[in-house]
Enzyme design. Structure first.
Site, PDB file in Angstrom:
ATOM      1  N   SER A  96       0.856  -1.183   0.077  1.00 26.42           N
ATOM      2  CA  SER A  96      -0.173  -0.106   0.067  1.00 26.42           C
ATOM      3  C   SER A  96       0.997   1.198  -0.061  1.00 26.42           C
ATOM      4  O   SER A  96       1.632   1.482   0.899  1.00 26.42           O
ATOM      5  CB  SER A  96      -0.985   0.079   1.207  1.00 26.42           C
ATOM      6  OG  SER A  96      -1.417   1.271   1.319  1.00 26.42           O
TER       7      SER A  96
ATOM      8  N   HIS B 157      -1.471  -1.661  -3.912  1.00 28.08           N
ATOM      9  CA  HIS B 157      -2.695  -1.298  -3.344  1.00 28.08           C
ATOM     10  C   HIS B 157      -2.826   0.229  -3.430  1.00 28.08           C
ATOM     11  O   HIS B 157      -1.837   0.926  -2.666  1.00 28.08           O
ATOM     12  CB  HIS B 157      -2.484  -1.987  -2.026  1.00 28.08           C
ATOM     13  CG  HIS B 157      -4.079  -1.867  -1.410  1.00 28.08           C
ATOM     14  ND1 HIS B 157      -4.923  -2.733  -1.420  1.00 28.08           N
ATOM     15  CD2 HIS B 157      -4.196  -1.135  -0.128  1.00 28.08           C
ATOM     16  CE1 HIS B 157      -5.955  -2.257  -0.525  1.00 28.08           C
ATOM     17  NE2 HIS B 157      -5.560  -1.330   0.339  1.00 28.08           N
TER      18      HIS B 157
ATOM     19  N   ASP C 181      -4.929   3.272  -1.819  1.00 25.28           N
ATOM     20  CA  ASP C 181      -6.099   3.587  -0.917  1.00 25.28           C
ATOM     21  C   ASP C 181      -6.553   4.817  -1.312  1.00 25.28           C
ATOM     22  O   ASP C 181      -5.755   5.894  -1.033  1.00 25.28           O
ATOM     23  CB  ASP C 181      -5.560   3.758   0.462  1.00 25.28           C
ATOM     24  CG  ASP C 181      -4.959   2.099   1.009  1.00 25.28           C
ATOM     25  OD1 ASP C 181      -6.248   1.330   0.867  1.00 25.28           O
ATOM     26  OD2 ASP C 181      -4.059   2.142   1.332  1.00 25.28           O
TER      27      ASP C 181
ATOM     28  N   MET D  63      -9.528   7.758  -0.202  1.00 23.25           N
ATOM     29  CA  MET D  63      -9.987   8.105   0.792  1.00 23.25           C
ATOM     30  C   MET D  63     -10.581   9.364   0.631  1.00 23.25           C
ATOM     31  O   MET D  63      -9.829  10.351   0.053  1.00 23.25           O
ATOM     32  CB  MET D  63      -9.039   8.373   2.280  1.00 23.25           C
ATOM     33  CG  MET D  63      -8.516   6.788   2.406  1.00 23.25           C
ATOM     34  SD  MET D  63      -7.248   7.109   3.854  1.00 23.25           S
ATOM     35  CE  MET D  63      -6.820   5.524   4.102  1.00 23.25           C
TER      36      MET D  63
ATOM     37  N   HIS E  88      -8.697   0.459  -3.902  1.00 22.56           N
ATOM     38  CA  HIS E  88      -9.409   0.160  -2.363  1.00 22.56           C
ATOM     39  C   HIS E  88     -10.202   1.500  -2.222  1.00 22.56           C
ATOM     40  O   HIS E  88      -9.548   2.363  -1.733  1.00 22.56           O
ATOM     41  CB  HIS E  88      -8.512  -0.099  -1.403  1.00 22.56           C
ATOM     42  CG  HIS E  88      -9.203  -0.396   0.152  1.00 22.56           C
ATOM     43  ND1 HIS E  88      -8.731  -0.559   1.204  1.00 22.56           N
ATOM     44  CD2 HIS E  88     -10.636  -0.571   0.265  1.00 22.56           C
ATOM     45  CE1 HIS E  88      -9.430  -0.455   2.247  1.00 22.56           C
ATOM     46  NE2 HIS E  88     -10.695  -0.510   1.583  1.00 22.56           N
TER      47      HIS E  88
ATOM     48  N   MET F 133     -12.273   3.783  -0.318  1.00 15.92           N
ATOM     49  CA  MET F 133     -12.828   4.143   1.117  1.00 15.92           C
ATOM     50  C   MET F 133     -13.799   5.597   0.832  1.00 15.92           C
ATOM     51  O   MET F 133     -13.124   6.539   1.297  1.00 15.92           O
ATOM     52  CB  MET F 133     -11.734   4.423   1.954  1.00 15.92           C
ATOM     53  CG  MET F 133     -11.263   2.898   2.347  1.00 15.92           C
ATOM     54  SD  MET F 133      -9.854   3.006   3.425  1.00 15.92           S
ATOM     55  CE  MET F 133      -8.624   3.050   1.881  1.00 15.92           C
TER      56      MET F 133
ATOM     57  N   MET G  98     -10.721  -6.079   6.400  1.00 16.62           N
ATOM     58  CA  MET G  98     -10.019  -4.849   6.894  1.00 16.62           C
ATOM     59  C   MET G  98      -9.630  -5.278   8.497  1.00 16.62           C
ATOM     60  O   MET G  98     -10.580  -5.506   9.384  1.00 16.62           O
ATOM     61  CB  MET G  98     -10.993  -3.877   7.114  1.00 16.62           C
ATOM     62  CG  MET G  98     -11.014  -2.896   5.732  1.00 16.62           C
ATOM     63  SD  MET G  98      -9.657  -2.450   5.113  1.00 16.62           S
ATOM     64  CE  MET G  98      -8.739  -1.277   6.275  1.00 16.62           C
TER      65      MET G  98
ATOM     66  N   ASP H 288      -5.964  -6.541   4.967  1.00 14.96           N
ATOM     67  CA  ASP H 288      -5.280  -5.095   4.914  1.00 14.96           C
ATOM     68  C   ASP H 288      -5.324  -4.509   6.208  1.00 14.96           C
ATOM     69  O   ASP H 288      -6.434  -4.101   6.851  1.00 14.96           O
ATOM     70  CB  ASP H 288      -6.319  -4.201   4.059  1.00 14.96           C
ATOM     71  CG  ASP H 288      -5.865  -3.015   3.734  1.00 14.96           C
ATOM     72  OD1 ASP H 288      -4.830  -2.433   3.973  1.00 14.96           O
ATOM     73  OD2 ASP H 288      -6.446  -2.165   3.123  1.00 14.96           O
TER      74      ASP H 288
HETATM   75  C1  DX5 Z   1      -6.000   1.688   5.957  1.00 15.65           C
HETATM   76  C2  DX5 Z   1      -5.685   1.008   4.659  1.00 15.65           C
HETATM   77  C3  DX5 Z   1      -4.448   0.443   4.351  1.00 15.65           C
HETATM   78  C4  DX5 Z   1      -3.169   1.032   4.960  1.00 15.65           C
HETATM   79  C5  DX5 Z   1      -2.508  -0.233   5.662  1.00 15.65           C
HETATM   80  O1  DX5 Z   1      -7.302   2.442   5.968  1.00 15.65           O
HETATM   81  O2  DX5 Z   1      -6.696   0.698   3.927  1.00 15.65           O
HETATM   82  O3  DX5 Z   1      -4.159  -0.097   3.011  1.00 15.65           O
HETATM   83  O4  DX5 Z   1      -2.468   1.483   3.893  1.00 15.65           O
HETATM   84  O5  DX5 Z   1      -1.271   0.344   6.280  1.00 15.65           O
HETATM   85  P1  DX5 Z   1      -0.366  -0.553   7.328  1.00 15.65           P
HETATM   86  O6  DX5 Z   1      -0.133  -1.765   6.764  1.00 15.65           O
HETATM   87  O7  DX5 Z   1       0.500   0.482   7.854  1.00 15.65           O
HETATM   88  O8  DX5 Z   1      -1.476  -0.787   8.362  1.00 15.65           O
HETATM   89 ZN    ZN Z   2      -6.552  -0.442   1.794  1.00 17.54          ZN
END
Ligand code: DX5
Ligand code: ZN
Length: 214
Positions: free
Chosen positions: A5, A30, A32, A34, A63, A65, A134, A172
């Site tokens: 990620s 990956h 993310d 948001m 992903h 969110m 998650m 994740d």
């Molecule tokens: C959190 C994300 C993850 C995040 C994981 O909301 O969906 O993908 O980047 O980070 P680590 O591996 O540091 O927990």
């Molecule tokens: Zn993620």
């Protein structure tokens, strides 16, 4: 399989990190996304994904969110996403949104937050390419792995086997080299790791450690 990620990566140096991921043959990258609404944090959008697309051919594991992901599927498809994973409580008509992702020729994933039961998969799992567990509350990198996730991974593995599906299980949040083995043994196929890979030290070495597991 490993899906780094980039949320924890140095964004002023992404080209360098992408080169390393490319050379080390990571399975997915990956991304993310948001929106500051579904989750408290804001990251980046389809414009950045499109720019990053020119750096590698590795599968973009996107992903979302974000609330109302159905309004952005087309944009992420055009930006170069290969897999789009959504959250069930961010979209009103989950079945319709999953079909929309697939209609663009992409793979569809559904993410379960830590409080969500596997029951939600009953009427959708047959249409999914991937289930994302998650193992932290979504929104930030660097949080600790929630222990109840092991049981959830197990239950999803049983469901997938019972139905004879090829659906992948991705995990994740809080994935580190010292819990990775236990997560894989619980039935996971893909590990997402952010802070464990992009710790500002040696990205290449960190990827190699994950890839040498199992
Ligand atoms: C959190 C994300 C993850 C995040 C994981 O909301 O969906 O993908 O980047 O980070 P680590 O591996 O540091 O927990
Ligand atoms: Zn993620």
């Amino acid at each position: 399989m490993i899906s780094p990620s980039i949320l924890s990566a140095d964004f002023s140096n992404l080209e360098k990190e992408f080169k390393i991921m490319d050379e080390e043959n990571v399975d997915f990258i990956h991304l993310d996304i948001m929106d500051g609404n579904y989750v408290p944090n804001i990251s980046f959008g389809p414009g950045i994904v499109k720019s990053l697309r020119s750096l590698t051919n590795i599968t973009f594991d996107t992903h979302l969110m974000i609330n109302n992901p159905e309004n952005y599927i087309d944009e992420f498809a055009k930006a170069g996403s290969d897999i789009i994973t959504i959250h069930s409580d961010a979209t009103i008509h989950l079945n319709r949104t999953i079909n929309l992702i697939k209609s663009k020729g992409l793979k569809a994933g559904l993410s379960l937050n830590p409080h969500q039961s596997v029951d939600i998969l009953d009427y959708v799992v047959d249409d999914l390419d991937l289930v994302l567990v998650m193992s932290v509350n979504p929104g930030f990198g660097g949080q600790s792995f929630i222990e109840s996730s092991y049981r959830k991974i197990n239950e999803i593995r049983e469901l997938i086997e019972k139905r004879n599906l090829n659906t992948l299980i991705e995990v994740d949040g809080g994935v580190k080299i010292n819990n990775a083995k236990k997560i894989l043994n619980s039935g996971a196929d893909i590990l997402v790791a952010g802070s464990a890979i992009f710790d500002g030290k040696d990205t290449r070495e960190n990827i190699r450690k994950f890839k040498s597991l199992k």
